[in-house]
Design a protein around this motif. Structure first.
Motif, PDB file in Angstrom:
ATOM      1  N   ASP A  23      43.737  68.811  25.512  1.00 53.19           N
ATOM      2  CA  ASP A  23      42.341  68.868  25.934  1.00 53.19           C
ATOM      3  C   ASP A  23      42.183  68.658  27.431  1.00 53.19           C
ATOM      4  OD1 ASP A  23      41.491  69.317  23.373  1.00 53.19           O
ATOM      5  OD2 ASP A  23      41.058  67.222  22.947  1.00 53.19           O
ATOM      6  N   ASP A  24      43.279  68.604  28.153  1.00 51.07           N
ATOM      7  CA  ASP A  24      43.224  68.363  29.589  1.00 51.07           C
ATOM      8  C   ASP A  24      42.688  69.587  30.324  1.00 51.07           C
ATOM      9  OD1 ASP A  24      44.458  66.034  28.871  1.00 51.07           O
ATOM     10  OD2 ASP A  24      46.379  66.509  29.786  1.00 51.07           O
ATOM     11  N   CYS A  25      42.059  69.332  31.465  1.00 43.34           N
ATOM     12  CA  CYS A  25      41.664  70.406  32.372  1.00 43.34           C
ATOM     13  C   CYS A  25      42.797  70.528  33.389  1.00 43.34           C
ATOM     14  CB  CYS A  25      40.362  70.056  33.083  1.00 43.34           C
ATOM     15  SG  CYS A  25      38.942  69.911  31.991  1.00 43.34           S
ATOM     16  N   ASP A  55      38.783  62.195  33.855  1.00 41.75           N
ATOM     17  CA  ASP A  55      39.494  61.838  32.639  1.00 41.75           C
ATOM     18  C   ASP A  55      40.255  63.064  32.143  1.00 41.75           C
ATOM     19  OD1 ASP A  55      40.306  60.276  30.429  1.00 41.75           O
ATOM     20  OD2 ASP A  55      38.642  61.042  29.224  1.00 41.75           O
ATOM     21  N   CYS A  58      39.573  66.351  33.849  1.00 46.99           N
ATOM     22  CA  CYS A  58      38.202  66.880  33.792  1.00 46.99           C
ATOM     23  C   CYS A  58      37.259  65.850  34.414  1.00 46.99           C
ATOM     24  CB  CYS A  58      37.759  67.101  32.350  1.00 46.99           C
ATOM     25  SG  CYS A  58      38.796  68.189  31.367  1.00 46.99           S
ATOM     26  N   TYR A  59      36.105  66.324  34.875  1.00 46.93           N
ATOM     27  CA  TYR A  59      35.053  65.385  35.244  1.00 46.93           C
ATOM     28  C   TYR A  59      34.435  64.849  33.962  1.00 46.93           C
ATOM     29  CZ  TYR A  59      34.763  66.504  40.250  1.00 46.93           C
ATOM     30  OH  TYR A  59      35.012  66.643  41.590  1.00 46.93           O
ATOM     31  N   GLU A  60      34.051  63.583  33.978  1.00 48.46           N
ATOM     32  CA  GLU A  60      33.352  62.984  32.857  1.00 48.46           C
ATOM     33  C   GLU A  60      32.130  62.261  33.395  1.00 48.46           C
ATOM     34  OE1 GLU A  60      35.434  61.060  29.373  1.00 48.46           O
ATOM     35  OE2 GLU A  60      34.584  59.306  30.395  1.00 48.46           O
ATOM     36  N   GLU A  72      28.016  61.176  27.026  1.00 49.33           N
ATOM     37  CA  GLU A  72      29.268  61.313  27.760  1.00 49.33           C
ATOM     38  C   GLU A  72      29.543  62.812  27.798  1.00 49.33           C
ATOM     39  OE1 GLU A  72      33.662  60.244  26.542  1.00 49.33           O
ATOM     40  OE2 GLU A  72      32.497  58.441  27.010  1.00 49.33           O
ATOM     41  N   THR A  74      31.761  66.061  29.279  1.00 49.35           N
ATOM     42  CA  THR A  74      33.006  66.532  29.883  1.00 49.35           C
ATOM     43  C   THR A  74      32.709  67.842  30.593  1.00 49.35           C
ATOM     44  OG1 THR A  74      34.268  65.501  28.102  1.00 49.35           O
ATOM     45  CG2 THR A  74      35.410  67.144  29.445  1.00 49.35           C
ATOM     46  N   HIS A  76      34.216  70.956  33.260  1.00 47.15           N
ATOM     47  CA  HIS A  76      35.375  71.614  33.868  1.00 47.15           C
ATOM     48  C   HIS A  76      35.277  71.448  35.380  1.00 47.15           C
ATOM     49  CE1 HIS A  76      38.100  74.781  35.175  1.00 47.15           C
ATOM     50  NE2 HIS A  76      38.651  74.672  33.971  1.00 47.15           N
ATOM     51  N   ARG A  95      33.109  71.834  21.442  1.00 49.37           N
ATOM     52  CA  ARG A  95      33.924  72.042  22.629  1.00 49.37           C
ATOM     53  C   ARG A  95      33.975  73.521  22.985  1.00 49.37           C
ATOM     54  NH1 ARG A  95      37.762  70.127  25.924  1.00 49.37           N
ATOM     55  NH2 ARG A  95      39.476  71.504  26.424  1.00 49.37           N
TER      56      ARG A  95
END
Length: 104
Positions: A23-25, A55, A58-60, A72, A74, A76, A95
């Motif tokens: 799930d990482d950017c 996080d 990604c920006y959170e 919260e 998420t 890109h 998502r």
């Protein structure tokens, strides 16, 4: 020979598996939008921001929506696409849809 091939196939499959479910950017920092652009996105959506952090690449955004619900989000880092919105009560937008969900 067959045993070596089987081991290599298994090892290759294990290495590729987690990468596909990640799930990482994965974006080089040089391609990121600035934090101020994330804050602007939040303001345009009517969100009150408590914190913007990074996080999993990604920006959170942590804060509240216009209705006062804790969120919260998420985002890109390169496109500023909303990847996911999680509400404190567990509801959230799927998502990858970029959808802003209002469950009222």
């Amino acid at each position: 020979m067959r045993r070596s091939l089987a081991i290599l196939t298994l090892a290759g499959g294990l290495a590729a598996g987690p990468a596909l479910a990640d799930d990482d950017c994965l974006v080089p920092m040089a391609d990121w939008q600035p934090r101020e652009a994330v804050a602007q996105l939040a303001a345009e959506q009517g969100w009150t921001v408590r914190r913007i952090k990074i996080d999993d690449g990604c920006y959170e955004i942590k804060g509240s929506d216009a209705a006062g619900r804790q969120i919260e989000v998420t985002v890109h880092p390169a496109t500023l696409e909303v990847i996911e919105i999680d509400y404190e009560d567990g509801r959230g937008a799927p998502r990858g849809t970029g959808a802003l969900r209002n469950d009222d």
